[in-house]
Design a protein around this motif. Structure first.
Motif, mmCIF file in Angstrom:
data_model
loop_
_atom_site.group_PDB
_atom_site.id
_atom_site.type_symbol
_atom_site.label_atom_id
_atom_site.label_comp_id
_atom_site.label_asym_id
_atom_site.label_seq_id
_atom_site.Cartn_x
_atom_site.Cartn_y
_atom_site.Cartn_z
ATOM 1 N N VAL A 280 64.411 109.534 62.147
ATOM 2 C CA VAL A 280 63.867 110.750 61.550
ATOM 3 C C VAL A 280 62.491 111.029 62.133
ATOM 4 O O VAL A 280 61.820 110.137 62.672
ATOM 5 C CB VAL A 280 63.757 110.628 60.017
ATOM 6 N N SER A 281 62.067 112.279 62.008
ATOM 7 C CA SER A 281 60.750 112.677 62.511
ATOM 8 C C SER A 281 60.226 113.838 61.677
ATOM 9 O O SER A 281 60.970 114.487 60.925
ATOM 10 C CB SER A 281 60.826 113.075 63.987
ATOM 11 N N GLY A 282 58.945 114.119 61.829
ATOM 12 C CA GLY A 282 58.318 115.225 61.124
ATOM 13 C C GLY A 282 56.953 115.502 61.703
ATOM 14 O O GLY A 282 56.406 114.704 62.480
ATOM 15 N N GLY A 298 66.457 114.132 60.472
ATOM 16 C CA GLY A 298 67.005 113.427 61.611
ATOM 17 C C GLY A 298 68.468 113.135 61.422
ATOM 18 O O GLY A 298 69.178 113.836 60.685
ATOM 19 N N SER A 299 68.931 112.087 62.082
ATOM 20 C CA SER A 299 70.359 111.777 62.064
ATOM 21 C C SER A 299 70.557 110.271 62.128
ATOM 22 O O SER A 299 69.605 109.500 62.179
ATOM 23 C CB SER A 299 71.054 112.453 63.251
ATOM 24 N N CYS A 307 69.869 113.513 58.000
ATOM 25 C CA CYS A 307 68.959 112.771 57.129
ATOM 26 C C CYS A 307 67.807 113.664 56.713
ATOM 27 O O CYS A 307 67.326 114.487 57.496
ATOM 28 C CB CYS A 307 68.381 111.553 57.851
ATOM 29 N N GLY A 308 67.357 113.511 55.491
ATOM 30 C CA GLY A 308 66.142 114.156 55.026
ATOM 31 C C GLY A 308 65.189 113.089 54.541
ATOM 32 O O GLY A 308 65.465 111.893 54.608
ATOM 33 N N GLY A 309 64.045 113.508 54.039
ATOM 34 C CA GLY A 309 63.090 112.540 53.525
ATOM 35 C C GLY A 309 61.673 113.062 53.595
ATOM 36 O O GLY A 309 61.431 114.251 53.840
#
Length: 348
Positions: A280-282, A298-299, A307-309
């Motif tokens: 994941v990234s942000g 992401g995945s 994916c979230g978060g």
């Protein structure tokens, strides 16, 4: 010989709290274990020098030496904790503890250079003469308290009381230093002077033995000094030095890129939950010395679709040397929702 600096705490409940949080390791083979070692950390004894890593043991008679950038945290068998800053030399002169304060315990140490922060354990609880830390300026005796000690020159040390109240004595007399206050001892014959400046301790190491909660009220995370002021120019890239995940999840890597001029950042995290993985990234903007709650996406096989978060954090140390991140990664399409979460410390 300099007269001892005596520390008399006024909060004996601290020892009870420490005993509950840090169970005693009775009859342990060594005096202490290494909770954390980063950079150049070496044990020096009669048999020579050896590198130290997390989980290593320190025996009575050995010294722990941290090089430039090296940090170490030691946990003694009586429940005491010692954190060493870079460029320190700390010797365990004579340590004995059988599992209880029975009158035969002893903890004699020397700080030859550098600085330390400590919370004392049971050694010295009933007999103040059983515990001492010797410096080139004075001898320090403590019972059931938290303090910071650092050399400020070849013949000068500074102390800071974190818990209770201490009495500082040398050949010139005595002075009481209450919690939250500092004092300077410029020599064995110099007057003990109160100071408004806390001894400088660069952000010390975290430890996986203590959940890395990034709050200044926490005893050990309080050793992290939030960056102030933040850099206003340049950029930096951070990578993981230690992490703690919940349950079956694991953080394999985390990185952070920061532009201090524009206050922009981007971060990426990769990890696993059992045999399933996530990436994941942000990105977002820094607010003061913090990373506000920022969305991640992401995945990976952990996610049914995507994916979230979220991630948040705080910068610590001079020039934002470190950053503490707390994260959560969710598989929102699962029923019930599956989550991987934890914390990490990243360094430039």
């Amino acid at each position: 010989m300099p007269m001892p600096i005596l520390f008399r705490p006024k909060n004996p409940a601290l020892l009870i709290a420490l005993a509950a949080v840090y169970p005693l390791a009775a009859h342990a083979a060594g005096a202490a274990k290494v909770n954390f070692a980063h950079g150049s950390v070496t044990a020096v004894g009669a048999a020579g020098a050896r590198p130290l890593q997390k989980g290593g043991e320190i025996a009575s008679g050995e010294a722990v030496v941290t090089g430039d950038g090296g940090r170490a945290q030691l946990r003694f068998t009586d429940g005491g904790m010692v954190s060493l800053q870079p460029g320190s030399e700390f010797k365990v002169d004579d340590y004995r503890f059988s599992g209880s304060a029975a009158g035969e315990e002893k903890g004699f140490f020397s700080l030859l250079r550098g600085g330390l922060r400590t919370i004392t354990g049971l050694v010295g609880k009933g007999n103040r003469n059983a515990y001492k830390v010797t410096t080139s300026v004075a001898t320090i005796g403590i019972r059931g308290t938290e303090f910071t000690l650092a050399y400020t020159g070849a013949d000068s040390v500074a102390v800071w009381t974190g818990e209770g109240a201490i009495e500082v004595c040398n050949n010139a007399g005595c002075a009481t230093v209450p919690a939250g206050s500092s004092a300077i001892v410029s020599g064995p014959n110099a007057e003990v002077k109160r100071s408004d400046v806390k001894p400088r301790m660069d952000p010390p190491q975290p430890t996986l033995a203590v959940q890395p909660v990034f709050a200044t009220t926490d005893v050990f995370a309080g050793d992290f000094v939030p960056t102030s002021p933040m850099p206003t120019t340049g950029s930096a890239t951070y990578a993981t030095i230690v992490s703690q995940a919940s349950g079956a999840s694991q953080l394999n890597a985390a990185s952070l890129a920061v532009n201090f001029g524009s206050l922009a950042f981007s971060t990426s995290l990769s990890g696993s939950v059992g045999t399933q993985t996530f990436n994941v990234s942000g990105s977002g903007s820094i607010a003061g010395n913090t990373i506000p709650d920022t969305s991640l996406s992401g995945s990976g096989s952990f996610c049914s679709c995507t994916c979230g978060g979220s991630v948040s954090g705080t910068f610590y140390g001079a020039a934002a040397e470190r950053v503490g991140l707390s994260y959560s990664v969710d598989n929102a399409t699962a029923s019930p929702t599956a989550t991987a979460s934890g914390s990490a410390v990243l360094a430039r």
